[in-house]
Design a protein around this motif. Sequence first.
Motif, PDB file in Angstrom:
ATOM      1  N   MET A   1       0.851  -1.179   0.000  1.00  0.00           N
ATOM      2  CA  MET A   1       0.000   0.000   0.000  1.00  0.00           C
ATOM      3  C   MET A   1       0.893   1.237   0.000  1.00  0.00           C
ATOM      4  SD  MET A   1      -2.687   1.382   2.859  1.00  0.00           S
ATOM      5  CE  MET A   1      -4.078   0.330   2.562  1.00  0.00           C
ATOM      6  N   SER A   2       0.633   2.127  -0.905  1.00  0.00           N
ATOM      7  CA  SER A   2       1.430   3.352  -0.973  1.00  0.00           C
ATOM      8  C   SER A   2       0.968   4.332   0.108  1.00  0.00           C
ATOM      9  CB  SER A   2       1.309   3.985  -2.351  1.00  0.00           C
ATOM     10  OG  SER A   2       0.007   4.491  -2.531  1.00  0.00           O
ATOM     11  N   PHE A   3       1.797   5.317   0.319  1.00  0.00           N
ATOM     12  CA  PHE A   3       1.492   6.302   1.355  1.00  0.00           C
ATOM     13  C   PHE A   3       0.257   7.113   0.998  1.00  0.00           C
ATOM     14  CE2 PHE A   3       2.271  10.402   3.527  1.00  0.00           C
ATOM     15  CZ  PHE A   3       2.211   9.923   4.826  1.00  0.00           C
ATOM     16  N   SER A   4       0.097   7.463  -0.271  1.00  0.00           N
ATOM     17  CA  SER A   4      -1.083   8.244  -0.678  1.00  0.00           C
ATOM     18  C   SER A   4      -2.364   7.429  -0.519  1.00  0.00           C
ATOM     19  CB  SER A   4      -0.927   8.730  -2.117  1.00  0.00           C
ATOM     20  OG  SER A   4      -0.814   7.631  -2.995  1.00  0.00           O
ATOM     21  N   ALA A   5      -2.299   6.142  -0.795  1.00  0.00           N
ATOM     22  CA  ALA A   5      -3.481   5.295  -0.589  1.00  0.00           C
ATOM     23  C   ALA A   5      -3.804   5.188   0.893  1.00  0.00           C
ATOM     24  CB  ALA A   5      -3.232   3.913  -1.189  1.00  0.00           C
ATOM     25  N   PHE A   6      -2.773   5.080   1.705  1.00  0.00           N
ATOM     26  CA  PHE A   6      -2.977   5.042   3.156  1.00  0.00           C
ATOM     27  C   PHE A   6      -3.657   6.319   3.641  1.00  0.00           C
ATOM     28  CE2 PHE A   6      -1.268   6.307   7.321  1.00  0.00           C
ATOM     29  CZ  PHE A   6      -1.791   5.281   8.095  1.00  0.00           C
ATOM     30  N   LEU A   7      -3.173   7.471   3.155  1.00  0.00           N
ATOM     31  CA  LEU A   7      -3.780   8.744   3.558  1.00  0.00           C
ATOM     32  C   LEU A   7      -5.220   8.849   3.085  1.00  0.00           C
ATOM     33  CD1 LEU A   7      -0.914  11.334   3.030  1.00  0.00           C
ATOM     34  CD2 LEU A   7      -1.815  10.451   5.163  1.00  0.00           C
TER      35      LEU A   7
END
Length: 87
Positions: A1-7
């Motif tokens: 999971m990328s950081f932008s998806a996490f956010l």
Amino acid sequence: MSFSAFLRTRWAALRSVWACVLQRPEKLLSLHSLLWAFIAAGLALLLYVLVLIPFTPGIRDIRKAKTGSSRRNWWRLTASCWPNTAG
């Protein structure tokens, strides 16, 4: 999971919580939420003090600064760096 998806997932969860709070503001001022706010403020104060302690000067440092020894050392350092222009 990328950081932008996490956010994005966290933002979606927070948005639903804020929607519920804004629809029922009396829940925001309940005894339970005020208790959590006081606990959070106390923990923040405790963390602040624990972080501040290592940066507080000791008595020995304060007495050393009071005697002016650091000022004399500073004066010697600056006087040795500049040429003598007198006379």
